[in-house]
Design a protein around this motif. Structure first.
Motif, short mmCIF file in Angstrom:
data_model
loop_
_atom_site.label_atom_id
_atom_site.label_comp_id
_atom_site.label_asym_id
_atom_site.label_seq_id
_atom_site.Cartn_x
_atom_site.Cartn_y
_atom_site.Cartn_z
N THR A 286 -24.65 -18.51 4.92
CA THR A 286 -25.46 -17.79 6.37
C THR A 286 -26.70 -17.18 6.86
O THR A 286 -26.27 -16.27 8.11
N TRP A 287 -26.87 -16.47 5.89
CA TRP A 287 -27.88 -14.80 5.37
C TRP A 287 -28.61 -15.27 6.54
O TRP A 287 -29.18 -16.78 5.87
N TYR B 291 -24.41 -9.34 8.26
CA TYR B 291 -25.52 -10.89 8.84
C TYR B 291 -25.51 -10.49 10.57
O TYR B 291 -26.35 -11.88 10.98
N LYS C 283 -18.28 -10.19 3.39
CA LYS C 283 -18.45 -8.52 3.13
C LYS C 283 -18.06 -7.17 3.65
O LYS C 283 -19.13 -7.36 4.77
N SER D 95 -19.72 -8.17 -5.37
CA SER D 95 -21.08 -8.93 -5.14
C SER D 95 -21.90 -7.41 -6.45
O SER D 95 -21.63 -6.47 -5.89
N GLN E 242 -20.53 -12.05 -6.77
CA GLN E 242 -21.34 -13.19 -6.08
C GLN E 242 -22.93 -12.32 -6.95
O GLN E 242 -22.77 -10.58 -6.50
N TYR F 190 -26.01 -16.69 -5.00
CA TYR F 190 -26.31 -16.58 -4.38
C TYR F 190 -27.71 -16.44 -4.08
O TYR F 190 -28.39 -16.92 -5.24
N SER F 191 -29.17 -17.42 -3.38
CA SER F 191 -30.06 -17.81 -2.92
C SER F 191 -29.93 -18.75 -4.23
O SER F 191 -30.95 -18.54 -4.74
N PRO F 192 -29.07 -20.08 -4.11
CA PRO F 192 -29.71 -20.67 -5.72
C PRO F 192 -30.67 -21.63 -5.59
O PRO F 192 -30.86 -22.21 -6.23
N GLY G 205 -33.29 -20.07 -4.43
CA GLY G 205 -34.62 -18.63 -4.44
C GLY G 205 -35.09 -18.52 -2.99
O GLY G 205 -36.19 -17.40 -2.79
N SER G 206 -33.91 -18.35 -2.02
CA SER G 206 -34.30 -18.34 -0.45
C SER G 206 -35.05 -18.63 -0.42
O SER G 206 -35.59 -20.04 -0.29
N LEU H 153 -38.07 -23.97 -5.11
CA LEU H 153 -38.22 -26.08 -5.17
C LEU H 153 -39.86 -26.65 -5.49
O LEU H 153 -39.82 -27.89 -5.16
N LEU I 199 -23.44 -20.98 -3.44
CA LEU I 199 -23.90 -20.98 -2.13
C LEU I 199 -24.94 -20.82 -1.65
O LEU I 199 -26.06 -20.40 -1.81
N ARG J 108 -30.91 -31.31 6.03
CA ARG J 108 -30.47 -30.20 4.64
C ARG J 108 -29.41 -30.32 4.25
O ARG J 108 -28.58 -30.24 3.18
N ASN K 227 -28.06 -31.46 0.79
CA ASN K 227 -27.61 -30.14 -0.48
C ASN K 227 -26.40 -30.80 -1.18
O ASN K 227 -25.94 -30.85 -2.28
N1 LIG Z 1 -24.19 -11.17 -1.76
C1 LIG Z 1 -25.52 -11.11 -1.24
O1 LIG Z 1 -26.05 -9.27 -1.57
C2 LIG Z 1 -26.51 -11.93 -0.49
C3 LIG Z 1 -27.77 -11.69 -1.29
C4 LIG Z 1 -28.83 -13.03 -0.27
C5 LIG Z 1 -27.66 -14.17 -0.18
N2 LIG Z 1 -26.20 -14.50 -0.02
C6 LIG Z 1 -25.96 -15.14 0.40
O2 LIG Z 1 -25.98 -16.53 -0.21
C7 LIG Z 1 -26.36 -18.08 0.61
C8 LIG Z 1 -26.99 -18.38 0.16
O3 LIG Z 1 -28.77 -17.91 -0.39
P1 LIG Z 1 -30.34 -17.59 0.58
O4 LIG Z 1 -30.36 -17.82 1.78
O5 LIG Z 1 -30.59 -16.66 0.27
O6 LIG Z 1 -30.89 -18.35 -0.36
P2 LIG Z 1 -31.23 -19.79 -0.66
O7 LIG Z 1 -30.10 -21.25 -0.06
O8 LIG Z 1 -31.20 -19.65 -1.74
O9 LIG Z 1 -32.25 -21.19 0.58
C9 LIG Z 1 -32.03 -21.25 1.96
C10 LIG Z 1 -33.23 -21.84 2.13
O10 LIG Z 1 -33.65 -22.31 1.80
C11 LIG Z 1 -33.93 -23.36 2.86
N3 LIG Z 1 -33.38 -24.87 2.47
C12 LIG Z 1 -32.01 -24.86 2.14
N4 LIG Z 1 -32.05 -26.54 1.85
C13 LIG Z 1 -33.59 -26.87 1.26
C14 LIG Z 1 -33.47 -28.04 1.21
N5 LIG Z 1 -32.46 -29.05 0.78
N6 LIG Z 1 -35.02 -27.72 0.90
C15 LIG Z 1 -35.74 -27.28 1.11
N7 LIG Z 1 -35.15 -26.17 1.68
C16 LIG Z 1 -34.06 -26.08 1.65
C17 LIG Z 1 -33.24 -23.02 3.96
O11 LIG Z 1 -34.15 -23.47 5.48
P3 LIG Z 1 -33.59 -23.83 6.71
O12 LIG Z 1 -32.27 -23.28 6.76
O13 LIG Z 1 -34.70 -24.21 7.11
O14 LIG Z 1 -33.01 -25.25 5.60
C18 LIG Z 1 -33.70 -21.37 3.37
O15 LIG Z 1 -34.98 -20.96 4.52
C19 LIG Z 1 -27.02 -16.83 1.75
O16 LIG Z 1 -26.97 -17.37 2.72
C20 LIG Z 1 -25.68 -16.08 2.01
O17 LIG Z 1 -24.36 -16.15 2.48
C21 LIG Z 1 -25.53 -13.02 -0.32
#
Ligand SMILES: NC(=O)c1ccc[n+]([C@@H]2O[C@H](COP(=O)([O-])OP(=O)(O)OC[C@H]3O[C@@H](n4cnc5c(N)ncnc54)[C@H](OP(=O)(O)O)[C@@H]3O)[C@@H](O)[C@H]2O)c1
Length: 308
Positions: A22-23, A51, A76, A159, A181, A207-209, A211-212, A218, A250, A258, A262
């Motif tokens: 949800t970030w 967040y 968190k 984390s 995490q 997190y960021s699986p 690549g954010s 991708l 996550l 998506r 996913n």
């Molecule tokens: N502990 C920490 O410090 C920390 C740090 C970073 C993240 N996190 C957690 O981990 C979660 C995931 O990481 P993240 O948000 O950095 O990145 P992510 O899940 O790797 O990537 C999210 C990005 O990808 C896009 N996306 C999602 N599905 C897609 C698909 N099938 N095809 C193309 N683009 C796609 C999303 O856009 P749309 O929304 O427009 O689909 C968004 O821009 C966070 O939301 C948070 O909960 C934790």
């Protein structure tokens, strides 16, 4: 693997292997995203006080109609609250509209000035982050153990902790962290750290699986070629790759198609990736593509490889 696939935590609790992140999900988008996710089979939502959208996450939870008891909710503790763990937790619980969390994590092992010039990112006059240098992270962990004892959370974890930081916390911990995490993906697989965590019974969460935001992953040719061969999307391979390593994944999206894609795609990739595919994917970062996307300027050495 099915959408309800669970992994075990070191305290006997179970955690759904795929969670919705949800970030950066805007408050006006996140309620719908959470509702869609729960209606399409997710049972795990990853949140954080920092967040700024936990109230809307709570609205999405209720709108989904899925009972609270069937959803695994993580949040968190933010850096400015290391001296006040229960206060940050209570604020999160009130915003989410729940009386317990399934998992509570220390967001970053970096205590920050609780009475600085900003509630989230206090800065010093020279512009650097205002760290609370007289506070020891091991005392933050004691605060985490206390809220666990009170029953406000079912499990506690960390984390963004390197091996060095985990070792430090373990010197005084009564409870072993249930998870760590971390930024984990094709370009930052942290193989050594993952192996170390598993040896300690600490479950890694990715997190960021993907690549954010605006991720080059991708468009990675190696992952794309494997995806094509299995009639999957590249994003499916990126998620399935981590699931196959028994890492919690996550992934964030606010786009309904998506969100659903996913979940389905990750499970398909989990089932279709071969041992050979996994070996190829494991080597991608070491073959010149190592890259981190999340390196906040904390101004302190956290002990990670490939930082900066
Ligand atoms: N502990 C920490 O410090 C920390 C740090 C970073 C993240 N996190 C957690 O981990 C979660 C995931 O990481 P993240 O948000 O950095 O990145 P992510 O899940 O790797 O990537 C999210 C990005 O990808 C896009 N996306 C999602 N599905 C897609 C698909 N099938 N095809 C193309 N683009 C796609 C999303 O856009 P749309 O929304 O427009 O689909 C968004 O821009 C966070 O939301 C948070 O909960 C934790």
């Amino acid at each position: 693997m099915s959408s309800s696939h669970l992994l075990k935590l070191n305290n006997g609790e179970s955690i759904p292997a795929i969670g919705l992140g949800t970030w950066q999900s805007k408050p006006n988008e996140v309620a719908r995203a959470v509702e869609v996710a729960l209606k399409t089979g997710y049972r795990h939502i990853d949140c954080a006080w920092a967040y700024g959208n936990e109230k809307e996450v709570g609205e999405g939870l209720r709108a989904s109609g899925v009972p609270r008891s069937e959803v695994f909710i993580t949040s968190k503790l933010w850096g400015t609250y290391h001296r006040r763990v229960e206060e940050c937790l209570d604020d999160t619980l009130a915003k989410l509209g729940t009386d317990y969390l399934d998992l509570y994590l220390i967001h970053w092992p970096v205590p920050m000035n609780p009475s600085g010039n900003h509630p989230v990112f206090p800065k010093r006059p020279d512009g650097t982050r205002d760290r609370d240098e007289s506070w020891d992270i091991r005392d933050t962990w004691k605060g985490m153990e206390e809220v666990l004892k009170k029953g406000k959370v079912k499990s506690i974890g960390i984390s963004n902790c390197s091996e060095m930081m985990v070792e430090k916390i373990l010197t005084t911990a009564n409870v072993i962290p249930a998870v760590n995490q971390l930024e984990l993906h094709l370009y930052n697989p942290q193989h050594k750290l993952v192996t170390y965590l598993k040896s300690k019974g600490i479950l890694p969460e990715a997190y960021s699986p993907l690549g954010s935001t605006n991720s080059p992953l991708l468009h990675d040719e190696v992952a794309a070629e494997i995806a094509k061969r299995h009639e999957l999307k590249t994003s499916d391979v990126l998620l399935g790759y981590l699931l196959r390593k028994d890492i919690v994944v996550l992934t964030k999206s606010v786009n309904p198609a998506r969100i659903e894609g996913n979940l389905i795609g990750a499970l398909e990739a989990y089932n279709r990736l071969t041992t050979e595919d996994m070996a190829i994917l494991d080597d991608v970062a070491a073959n010149g593509k190592q890259k981190r996307f999340s390196m906040p300027p904390w101004g302190v050495d956290l002990g990670f490889e490939n930082w900066g």
